[in-house]
Structure formats: structure tokens, C-alpha cells
Design an enzyme around this catalytic site. Structure first.
Site, short mmCIF file in Angstrom:
data_model
loop_
_atom_site.label_atom_id
_atom_site.label_comp_id
_atom_site.label_asym_id
_atom_site.label_seq_id
_atom_site.Cartn_x
_atom_site.Cartn_y
_atom_site.Cartn_z
N LEU A 175 71.20 57.22 8.70
CA LEU A 175 71.19 55.76 8.59
C LEU A 175 70.87 55.18 9.97
O LEU A 175 71.74 54.94 10.80
CB LEU A 175 72.54 55.26 8.08
CG LEU A 175 73.00 55.83 6.74
CD1 LEU A 175 74.36 55.26 6.36
CD2 LEU A 175 71.98 55.55 5.64
N ASP A 176 69.58 54.95 10.20
CA ASP A 176 69.10 54.52 11.51
C ASP A 176 69.56 53.09 11.80
O ASP A 176 69.43 52.19 10.95
CB ASP A 176 67.57 54.59 11.53
CG ASP A 176 66.98 54.08 12.83
OD1 ASP A 176 67.18 54.73 13.86
OD2 ASP A 176 66.36 52.99 12.80
N ALA A 177 70.06 52.87 13.02
CA ALA A 177 70.44 51.53 13.51
C ALA A 177 71.34 50.79 12.51
O ALA A 177 71.29 49.56 12.42
CB ALA A 177 69.18 50.71 13.81
#
Length: 581
Positions: free
Chosen positions: A238-240
Site C-alpha cells: 500500500l504505497d503512500a
């Protein structure tokens, strides 16, 4: 239509009520279920319990771009699969392929279409073939999309449902508290079919933030996760994620709604027939990072972000006491959770996680030393209008080239020791391809692309790399061989299970030492790492060894008698001393 278990519907409904108070939670729960379990799919009858059974000491990951290896003839994803098959069988069992979608900037993190594979890399069948033999991790870039992508173009034209897909704010809003890792203006003024708008851009003006206050955005992201899982992805990064929910007048990071979204995704993972592991990418100080474990109901894994700067500091200073102090204060991961340990990534070496763990003067000295070796520094905006170093840009191999004293001797041993620490700790180890390959700073790439992060994103000519790996005198061959040998040994040790006991030992400030014990207590390992150029003598009885046991160094195969003879560590030597050889 999918019939959802009552427990699933109830959990979804409770979370959706926290996010969308003006919408029917029952109706939204059914929509979420239909998005993740479309026709042909169905949920488990009951949720997986939070146990430590989805991973073991056999798990280790390679982190790579889809085009880190190129030859101008074959598809880069085919070259990656060949590299994995030829070099990493039995070494790692998973691969994180950084964003492999069509994009416009930030090396893949400004996605134009989540449903396609970048045609310069290959196609979905190439991804699936890798996923058949390796635990596959993909990036869910859920905070933002490309300003040149289909969704944002439809938003500008006022097309439903995209006309409400992006977060808008006013220049008159109080944005003074907003926390973000960039110094570019937060709001971007654009013209749309509905008139002038100001859209929120946490990272860059080519990366426009999605509006999760609109449940249609959440549903679309869930459909994308389903696509990834169907294509063989096991681990969703789950990027950023910390930035996904925004509120003017607040820091707009780690808000309660953000945690509710992660909890909702965990519910879907727990009820999925397929094993799905959620990893949150939150490059922030310790307490904020740990919060994404939730109450056993958020991420399965979180990055151990303080490790890169603390390990780097230990290797440059020859002093492990800051690293040891931090490790000593770290809680074990909760049941059903684990840390992801690493030193190097595509982004560089984050400095924010070192805040409060290293004195300012030590951070400044580390930055100076890395820059003396050709590294760069990227800045972030502070609420008071100032700036601070957000990350150091260098390959970890080049970052360890010289010590504070200017010593360039023992470089290979120093670097290999840094990576061995990652293998020894509680958690799952992950290795950036340019760490495994001892890649030096790509200064030409920085000049050519006018981007600091290009220094750590070299694209290897695959025939050239293969020739280097066949040359036993090359740093590439020596490092890959050494790390591979240690990872193969590690995979056989129950005491290196990601959730095995991890106790920090106070032996000598030049030695980072931990005691690991298998979950069933069948094995102990004393993992010792000399971070200095000194020969260190540990006296007899320095370690609390079980009497009447035979003790062996797994790395040298020596039989040791540390209770009577003590232990000697050569410069940068590592030892894994166990009672079960």
C-alpha cells in the site's frame, strides 16, 4: 451475486459507517463485497485468524524494477525471470516488482492505467509466469494517479463518475499543518469543464491525489486489488497509504479514516480464499509506523524504516550502540504480523525515521560522509516554511564506501555485514537488486535524468552483468555469492523465523548482537556483527549459553567454545553461533 458471511458484512458495515456517514452502510457493504468477489469468486466462510503461518524463515524478497535488467532484445520481465531462475533459486522466494503499469513520471508511481502492464516491460502473462514460481508483490499506488491518465482526463472533462474522483481544496483553506515529503506547491490550479479547480498533489503536480471521501474511489481500488490477486499477486504494498485521507486544518497524515481504510482492506484479505498479505509503506518515525499494525486488524507487515539509517550509521561510525538501543526498545511484532527488514530501496535512505534515534550531529555527519562518496540529498518542506533532508540518495553499496574516518578499506566486508544484519533480525528480509549486485552510484543517470533518485535506479545491461557474475573477482560476483550463501543457510534455521524471539545483547559497542530463539525453543542463534574495522575479542561468558551444548558458527562451520574461550570477530565479521548446526 456473492452471498457474504454475516461476520464479513458486519465488519464491512461498521468500517464503512466510520468513513461514509451519509451513505447506507448496508448497501456499501454489498458493493464492496461485489467489487472484491465478482462472479466466479466467493469469500471464505470465516476470517483467517491472525497467526504467524503465512510466512517462515524461508521467506526473503528481492526488490526490483521490471526493467532493472535490459538487453535490447528480450522483454525485461523475461530477463528478470531468467535472472531469478539462474541466480536466486533457494536464495529468495519472493519478488517485489515495483510499479509495472503504464506511467508518466516518478519511475512508475504516476500510474495512467492500473489494469495494464507497461508494454515496454511485457504483459500480464509475463507477470503471471513470475508469480507461478515466486511470491509476487505488487504496488497499489492508491494515494494518487497520473495527471495524464484516463481518470484525470475524464475528471477535467466532467465525466461521471470521475468528476468526483480527485481531492479538491481552496488556496484559502488552512493548509499550514499539512505534512508531506516534498517542497513543491501542494495545490495545483487546473481548468475543467466545471471551471477552475485546485487539486491536491502530495508528491508532484503529475501525481494528483484521489478523493477517498467518494466511496466510488474506494470501490475502484478494491477492483484493482482483485485484478492483482487474480494475476498471481500474494503481497499488496500500500504505497503512500498514510496520506490517503485529507482534511484541511489537519496534518492530513495518519488520520483515523486512513486507518479505517487499511482495516477494511485487511478484512477483505482475511476473508479471501487466496493468501493475501498487506504491507503498508509509511516512511515515518517509529510510533507512527507501528500504528499500522493496528489491533491485529491492519497491515500484516510494516517496513522497518529506521533500519537503513541506523545500520548505515553503525557501519560508517564503527559504533552500534544507537542501533542496539533502538532494537532493544522495539516491541515484537504482534501475533499475525511481521516486520519487513531492509537497508536499500528504490527511494534511497530515509532520514525521517532516524529522528529522535540519532543525535542531529550524527545525522549531519552521516549525510556529509555519504555525499563525500558521491551521494545526493533530497529535501522536504517543514510546516514553518523551512526544509530538511528527507532522504539520502545513494546505492547502499556506495554509501558504505568510506567510514567517518575516511577509511575505504574493507568495503566489501563492511557492506556484506550491513546486509547480514538484515538477515539476522526478527522479520522478513528484503534486498534491493542493486544491493544484491553491489551496484555503484549511477551519477550519469542523475545528470541525464535530472533526478536524485536516478542514482539508485541503474539499469544493468544484462549480458554485461552476466559476464561480471561469472568473474569471481568482481564485486558483483563476490557480493551476490556471499549474500546468497548466507540466505540459503538462514532459510534452514527455525530461530530465524520472522516471529522468533529477538533479544538485543549488550556485549561491545562495536558489535551489534542479538539472540534469536525458535518459536518452539528448538534452536538458539547468537547473531554477532562487528561493525568496526577493529578485531574484537568477546570474553568468556559474555553470552548466556546453555551448558553442555555444542556450539557451531553457521557461517564458518567452526565448532566454538565461547563459554571458555570467548569469541573473536575480525573486522566486519559476522557470526551465527547456534546449538543446532
Amino acid at each position: 451475486m456473492t452471498t457474504a458471511p454475516t461476520a464479513l458484512t458486519n465488519r464491512l458495515r461498521d468500517l464503512l459507517m466510520r468513513l461514509y456517514k451519509d451513505r447506507d452502510p448496508e448497501e456499501l457493504a454489498h458493493a464492496v463485497t461485489a467489487a472484491f468477489w465478482p462472479e466466479g469468486h466467493k469469500p471464505r466462510g470465516r476470517a483467517r485468524k491472525p497467526l504467524n503461518t503465512l510466512w517462515s524463515q524461508k521467506d526473503a524478497l528481492l526488490i526490483t524494477y521490471g526493467d532493472s535488467l535490459m538487453d535490447g532484445v528480450y522483454k525485461p520481465l523475461d530477463l528478470l525471470r531468467d535472472f531469478l531462475d539462474q541466480n536466486l533459486k533457494g536464495v529468495v522466494n519472493g519478488v517485489h516488482i515495483l510499479p509495472f503499469f503504464p506511467f508518466t513520471s516518478d519511475d512508475g508511481f504516476a500510474v495512467t492505467d492500473y489494469t495494464k502492464v507497461n508494454p515496454t516491460l511485457g504483459d500480464w502473462p509475463d507477470i503471471q509466469r513470475i508469480g507461478e514460481d515466486w511470491h509476487l508483490m505488487s504496488d497499489l499506488v492508491l494515494n494518487h494517479v497520473s495527471s495524464q491518465g484516463t481518470w484525470f482526463n475524464a475528471y477535467r472533462q466532467g465525466q461521471k463518475p470521475y468528476d468526483e474522483f480527485f481531492f479538491e481544496a481552496s488556496p484559502d483553506d488552512d493548509l499550514s499543518m499539512v505534512v508531506r515529503p516534498r517542497i513543491t506547491p501542494l495545490l495545483q490550479e487546473i481548468e475543467t469543464a466545471q471551471g477552475t479547480k485546485h487539486v491536491w498533489c502530495t508528491f508532484s503536480h503529475d501525481q494528483v491525489d484521489l478523493n477517498f471521501k467518494n466511496p466510488e474511489v474506494l470501490l475502484e481500488i478494491i477492483r484493482i486489488i482483485r485484478l492483482h490477486v487474480d494475476m498471481g499477486v500474494k503481497i499488496i504494498r500500500l504505497d503512500a497509504v498514510a496520506f490517503v485521507w485529507k482534511e484541511p486544518g489537519t496534518p492530513s497524515i495518519h488520520l483515523p479514516q486512513t486507518h479505517a481504510i487499511v482495516q477494511l482492506l485487511r478484512v477483505l484479505a482475511d476473508f479471501a480464499q487466496e493468501p493475501v498479505v498487506l504491507l503498508t509503506e509509511t516512511n515515518v518515525p517509529k510510533a507512527e509506523n507501528l500504528s499500522y499494525f493496528g489491533q491485529l486488524n491492519e497491515a500484516h507487515w510494516i517496513y522497518n524504516f529506521p533500519l537503513p539509517p541506523l545500520i548505515l550509521h553503525a557501519m560508517l561510525s564503527g559504533d552500534a550502540h544507537y542501533l542496539s538501543n533502538w532494537m532493544r526498545a522495539m516491541p515484537p511484532a504482534p501475533q499475525g504480523c511481521a516486520y519487513l527488514n531492509f537497508t536499500a530501496s528504490h527511494d534511497g535512505i530515509g532520514m525521517r525515521p532516524a529522528e529522535g534515534l540519532l543525535p542531529d550531529e550524527e545525522i549531519a555527519r552521516m549525510i556529509s560522509t555519504v555525499m563525500d562518496s558521491g551521494g545526493r540529498a533530497s529535501m522536504r518542506a517543514l510546516p514553518d516554511g523551512g526544509t530538511a533532508v528527507y532522504e539520502l540518495n545513494a546505492t547502499f553499496f556506495s554509501a558504505t564506501a568510506r567510514t567517518y574516518k575516511g577509511d575505504t578499506d574493507h568495503h566489501l566486508a563492511r557492506f556484506i555485514a550491513s546486509q547480514t544484519i538484515v538477515m539476522s533480525l526478527e522479520g522478513v528480509p528484503a534486498f534491493y537488486i542493486h544491493a544484491m549486485l553491489a551496484t555503484e552510484n549511477d551519477l550519469d543517470g542523475v545528470t541525464r535524468r535530472q533526478m536524485n533518485r536516478a542514482i539508485n535506479r541503474h539499469r544493468w545491461d544484462y549480458p554485461e552483468l552476466r559476464a561480471l557474475l561469472k568473474d569471481p573477482a568482481s564485486p558483483q560476483s563476490q557480493v551476490l555469492t556471499a549474500l546468497s550463501d548466507r540466505l540459503k543457510i538462514r532459510a534452514k534455521q527455525p530461530a530465524f523465523h520472522p516471529n522468533a524471539t529477538n533479544f538485543t545483547l549488550a556485549l561491545d559497542d562495536r558489535v551489534f548482537a542479538v539472540w534469536r530463539q525458535a518459536p518452539d525453543r528448538s534452536q538458539s542463534i547468537f547473531a554477532l556483527h562487528n561493525v568496526s574495522a577493529d578485531t574484537v575479542e568477546l570474553p568468556p561468558k559474555a553470552m548466556n549459553l546453555i551448558a553442555d551444548e555444542d556450539w557451531t558458527d553457521l557461517l564458518t562451520k567452526e565448532t566454538l567454545h565461547p563459554e571458555t574461550d570467548g569469541v573473536t570477530l575480525a573486522p566486519y565479521q559476522c557470526r551465527w553461533i547456534t546449538n543446532r548446526g
